[in-house]
Scaffold this active site. Structure first.
Site, PDB file in Angstrom:
ATOM      1  N   CYS A   8       0.844  -1.188   0.000  1.00 35.24           N
ATOM      2  CA  CYS A   8       0.000   0.000   0.000  1.00 35.24           C
ATOM      3  C   CYS A   8       0.881   1.240   0.000  1.00 35.24           C
ATOM      4  O   CYS A   8       1.340   1.697   1.050  1.00 35.24           O
ATOM      5  CB  CYS A   8      -0.940   0.007   1.210  1.00 35.24           C
ATOM      6  SG  CYS A   8      -2.132   1.355   1.109  1.00 35.24           S
ATOM      7  N   LEU A   9       1.173   1.733  -1.199  1.00 36.87           N
ATOM      8  CA  LEU A   9       1.978   2.943  -1.328  1.00 36.87           C
ATOM      9  C   LEU A   9       1.217   3.817  -2.318  1.00 36.87           C
ATOM     10  O   LEU A   9       0.969   3.393  -3.451  1.00 36.87           O
ATOM     11  CB  LEU A   9       3.380   2.590  -1.847  1.00 36.87           C
ATOM     12  CG  LEU A   9       4.357   3.743  -2.061  1.00 36.87           C
ATOM     13  CD1 LEU A   9       4.666   4.433  -0.729  1.00 36.87           C
ATOM     14  CD2 LEU A   9       5.641   3.234  -2.697  1.00 36.87           C
TER      15      LEU A   9
END
Ligand code: ZN
Lengths: 183, 449
Positions: free
Chosen positions: A112-113
């Site tokens: 999750c970036l």
């Protein structure tokens, strides 16, 4: 009528590898832009890049992150990058190949970036992404959880989080999950 | 002509365009029955895609008098196609779209010959594509457009003054639809912007944050993307998800339904699942028909010269009422795909190192620290260190040898451009010509990426 007919024969000859060479490999615009990104890479000392398919395949590569501070100090984390022919119109697909106890990386390696998905812009580049990955290890963030349990522990009990990370990196169990040693 | 008079039917309307002079025609327009005959007998048109737009295009082109058509599509017919891909019937489900579409149009339009190709566009070589006088695109993917664009642009040649040679340009007509919106455009490589010049026209795909999908789904697409991106990997491990595999799609749909029930979210359907996963907005038959008609008309105009062509991008919006607009986009002068690149003439003895040094002095380049890529091979990379090491030994070799002794070809250089005392990073296309090789003149120089 467009000037069509004179040249078609000649083009066919040219296209037909009359000189016996192998067919021309198509260079996608994405590949060329990637060539630029890669040739301008300026990585922090904690990160390195490798090309499992050899020097010519830039579309698939691996980035190794070795954090020099924070919870993950001493660990080695490998990410695979898969770049689309329409890069940078689309961001690369990035997966974490090392099983990691991390609030923003799930056990299947999804990351999750924000710049890998909702905040990707064509002006960004591979260097930006690698810095982003590096920062995930120095500043794990419990507000964007992919591993819900890890995020809750980080938020409520940083001391326990720290020891869980050490145990996972050493190749032990955290809860029901067995991790592989990565330090 | 007597024949025209005695056969009043099929080409009557076409004849009004092809047999009479006009004021808005192309300078090369020569009205007459010869033109009509050439259009029918000699011109070969490729239709890329046999889906919603492709079906319309094939039918429209056949009815516009083109008799030599080919169509390429890798998909098989699905039940959900039948509402708008009107050439297909229930009993066709599972058969290749290209084959059924070709057969149906040939049954309905007398005298037309359509050759189907049931395969991926990448499976055909340049020789296949070079055979067509014009390419009509009815696609729903950016990748596929980008690929065909690169192929068509590779046929373009420039003269030694960087002027495109018109007769080498393979024009394309590109249609696209999304729901009630659509576009039709004319791409004449070297003259109007190519697909890559204006790729920014395509809005990037909406990508939801993974943590939202994992933690706080709020709508049906969130549930579908959760099943597609997270649940699939959890359950199937290393197995890649294939959007063209209906079992895979069904699995994602079932998981999305479970997810939606858990969070009390309505609206997950099978077709929405397909739409979200493949990034496709539901197609509307009337939009396809309108866009295809515009594309077929442009094809006819380009080939015959019977009228000025669209210049160069038409948008259609039927969401509320009807709105159309034509915009004349401009080429990207430095486009790596359709641009001329910078001509560099060399002796066959020049080493790669010498060549890289020369780029620094070249008045049109002024590029230092160049990395060089040729036909998918890295000849030299300045960075990262691992690639620099692997390519360093090439520096002492003659470039001519590294380019497999090809007398003239395209290569790409990326490096630091020093212009007006400012440094910026740049990626350039170079047309390299080796001097003193038999059979090569400065005049003919293949273009393309
Ligand atoms: Zn272009």
């Amino acid at each position: 009528m467009i000037k069509l007919f004179k040249v078609k024969e000649k083009q066919r000859e040219n296209a037909g590898n009359a000189d016996g060479r192998a067919p021309v490999k198509k260079q996608s615009a994405g590949e060329l832009r990637l060539h630029r990104d890669i040739s301008e890479l300026n990585l922090p000392k904690t990160c390195s890049i490798s090309f499992p398919n050899g020097k010519d395949d830039l579309m698939n590569f691996e980035v190794t992150v070795r954090p020099d501070e924070g919870y993950y100090l001493g660990g080695t984390f490998i990410f695979s990058f898969q770049v689309s022919p329409v890069y940078p119109h689309e961001p690369p697909k990035v997966k974490c190949k090392t099983k990691v106890y991390h609030p923003n990386i799930d056990l299947e390696g999804n990351v999750c970036l924000n710049i890998l998905r909702e905040d990707w812009k064509p002006v960004l580049n591979i260097n930006t992404i690698i810095y982003g990955l590096f920062h995930l290890f120095t500043q794990p963030n419990h507000e964007d959880p992919l591993n819900h349990d890890a995020a809750a522990v980080l938020r409520d009990n940083p001391k326990l989080f720290e020891s869980n990370v050490r145990r996972a990196m050493a190749g032990g169990y955290v809860g029901q999950t067995l991790f592989t040693r990565c330090m | 002509m007597a024949e025209a008079a005695s056969t009043p039917s099929k080409s009557r309307d076409l004849d009004k365009l092809l047999l009479r002079p006009g004021n808005l025609v192309d300078p090369n327009f020569e009205p007459g029955t010869e033109l009509r005959l050439a259009l029918q007998e000699q011109v070969k048109v490729l239709v890329v895609g046999a889906g919603g737009l492709g079906c319309e295009l094939l039918k429209d082109l056949a009815l516009s008098g083109f008799k030599n058509l080919e169509v390429i599509d890798m998909d098989r017919i699905e039940v959900t196609n039948l509402n708008r891909q009107f050439l297909f019937r229930l009993e066709d489900v599972g058969k290749p779209k290209a084959e059924v579409a070709a057969k149906r149009v040939m049954e309905r339009v007398k005298g037309v010959n359509i050759v189907p190709h049931f395969c991926r566009i990448e499976e055909k070589d340049n020789e296949f594509y070079s055979d067509f006088h014009i390419i009509a695109l009815g696609l729903d993917s950016i990748e596929a457009r980008s690929y065909i664009n690169a192929v068509a642009c590779s046929f373009l040649e420039y003269d030694s003054d960087d002027n495109p040679r018109e007769e080498t340009a393979t024009p394309m007509v590109d249609g696209g639809t999304e729901g009630f919106k659509g576009h039709a455009r004319v791409i004449k490589p070297g003259f109007t912007p190519c697909f890559e010049c204006t790729i920014w026209l395509f809005p990037p795909q909406v990508k939801f944050p993974l943590c939202t999908l994992a933690e706080t789904p709020r709508n049906a697409p969130h549930c579908i993307e959760y099943a597609h991106l997270i649940k699939w990997n959890e359950v199937h491990g290393g197995k890649a998800f294939d959007p063209d595999n209906s079992d895979h799609m069904k699995w994602v749909y079932d998981e999305a339904v479970k997810r939606a029930e858990l969070f009390g979210i309505p609206g997950v359907t099978y077709s929405l699942t397909q739409g979200v996963v493949k990034n496709i907005i539901p197609a509307i038959a009337s939009t396809n028909a309108i866009i295809s008609a515009a594309c077929a008309l442009e094809t006819l105009k380009i080939v015959s010269g019977c009228s000025k062509t669209l210049s160069n991008y038409l948008t259609y919006n039927g969401v509320e009422g009807l709105h159309t607009k034509v915009t004349e986009f401009v080429r990207d002068k430095d486009c790596l795909v359709c641009g001329p690149g910078v001509l560099v003439e060399l002796d066959t003895t020049v080493t790669l190192q010498k060549f890289i040094d020369m780029l620094e002095e070249h008045p049109k380049l002024l590029m230092s620290k160049a990395s060089i890529r040729y036909r998918g091979k890295n000849l030299y990379m300045q960075a990262p260190p691992v690639l620099e090491e692997m390519t360093r030994s090439n520096l002492s070799l003659p470039l001519y040898d590294l380019m497999d002794k090809v007398p003239k070809d395209i290569l790409h250089a990326t490096g630091t451009i020093n212009k007006d005392n400012k440094k910026s990073s740049g990626l350039r296309k170079l047309r390299v010509v080796f001097k003193g090789i038999d059979g090569v003149t400065d005049m003919d120089m293949a273009g393309g990426a």
